[in-house]
Scaffold this active site. Structure first.
Site, PDB file in Angstrom:
ATOM      1  CE1 TYR A  57     -81.108  74.643 -35.397  1.00 17.03           C
ATOM      2  CE2 TYR A  57     -81.169  72.264 -35.668  1.00 17.03           C
ATOM      3  CZ  TYR A  57     -81.774  73.500 -35.801  1.00 17.03           C
ATOM      4  OH  TYR A  57     -83.044  73.585 -36.322  1.00 17.03           O
ATOM      5  CG  HIS A 141     -81.945  76.710 -41.169  1.00 18.63           C
ATOM      6  ND1 HIS A 141     -80.962  76.459 -40.241  1.00 18.63           N
ATOM      7  CD2 HIS A 141     -83.103  76.836 -40.454  1.00 18.63           C
ATOM      8  CE1 HIS A 141     -81.501  76.419 -39.024  1.00 18.63           C
ATOM      9  NE2 HIS A 141     -82.789  76.655 -39.145  1.00 18.63           N
TER      10      HIS A 141
END
Length: 330
Positions: A57, A141
């Protein structure tokens, strides 16, 4: 007050509402450092006590900003999750690697690494960026075909994770550096496959369990069989469930299809008949499943922080759920 649930395999209590930090990493918009940190601090002041972030992010931006906000809390007062699977390397080229999604992100290139060494390094890097002594939950992830496509490299990534990466996560858990681990992805298939290779504690399922995609019986049956808890992310389906216009928001990180928006309108009419905000129904729907311990809501403003907090506690009559079930949302 937000109720808490328990990740069954490890007894870790987690709030039913989790702050998703992709927004403060500048996903689809740009925030100043002061505004981003202020949003997270506002959530803390309001009573949020669970936070989910990732190196991806903003290419470290979200972890840095969230870490600064969390300095106002004692470490035992909140549950923190982040992710492994990408290492961040200094970018020598001009421009940004993923600037079309994370505006003005930090100048690092993401490099996939699901190996033992890669996961250990990713964990250590996150600890430093977050400025914390431990991380409660680590998610692998974006493993699987949704992220990597149906190519040989995807299978190589998964093989590396099974042969090497899971060992790192087990060691981190055994040593007490983390309390739980699992996979964070946009598909159930890779999670179900991984359950045959390791004893995960919790998975973070994004975009695949919400009022637009409610039917996941096979997935939840396997979770229950393997004692795996679930956190549901993107419960607003990337925002489309709480938008009044098809030109607003995103779906699957892109434009909203007409068919999808028509379904949103249908759901909205049901909620309106019961005087319940569709956002409240969207947040609480996944939590009706006994396997779901938390919903992760990405926020980009104090107003969204406040609304989500209120919606999570909204008193929803059972007749609303009955009517939604009649149109296939159950």
């Amino acid at each position: 007050m937000i109720k808490t649930n328990t990740i069954k395999s490890v007894g870790l209590k987690v709030p039913a509402l989790t702050f998703g930090a992709s927004g403060i990493g500048n996903l689809f918009h740009k925030l100043s450092n002061a505004d981003a940190i202020g949003i997270a601090e506002g959530a803390i002041e309001m009573g949020w006590h669970a936070f989910d972030v990732a190196p991806h992010y903003g290419s470290s931006l979200a972890e840095i900003r969230l870490g600064l906000a969390l300095r106002t809390l004692d470490r035992d007062e909140f549950v923190l999750s982040t992710k492994v699977g990408r290492l961040l390397m200094p970018r020598q080229e001009s421009g940004l690697q993923n600037g079309e999604e994370f505006y003005d992100e930090n100048p690092f290139n993401r490099v996939y690494d699901y190996s033992y060494d890669g996961i250990m390094r990713s964990y250590e890097d996150s600890i430093r960026r977050l400025g914390t002594r431990r991380i409660d939950i680590l998610y692998v992830h974006d493993i699987g075909k949704y992220a990597h496509g149906d190519i040989p490299q995807e299978r190589e990534y998964f093989k590396t994770l099974c042969n090497s990466g899971f060992k790192a996560l087990e060691e981190l858990k055994k040593s007490g550096h983390i309390k739980a681990y699992g996979i964070g992805a946009n598909e159930t298939e890779i999670m179900m496959e991984a359950m045959d290779y390791t004893d995960m504690d919790v998975v973070l399922l994004a975009n695949r369990y919400n009022m637009l995609e409610p039917n996941r019986d096979e997935f939840f049956a396997k979770c229950e069989k393997r004692n795996v808890s679930v956190a549901a992310a993107a419960v607003f389906a990337s925002g489309v469930l709480v938008k009044k216009n098809i030109s607003e928001g995103h779906y699957e990180y892109g434009k909203v299809p007409k068919k999808v928006f028509a379904r949103v309108v249908e759901i909205s009419k049901v909620c309106d008949r019961h005087d319940v905000p569709i956002g409240a129904a969207a947040i609480q729907f996944p939590l009706r499943n006994k396997n779901v311990v938390s919903v992760v809501c990405g926020v980009t403003s104090i107003e969204q922080v406040r609304k989500n907090y209120e919606w999570a506690q909204w008193d929803i009559p059972e007749c609303l759920w009955k009517e939604l079930a009649e149109i296939g949302i159950k």
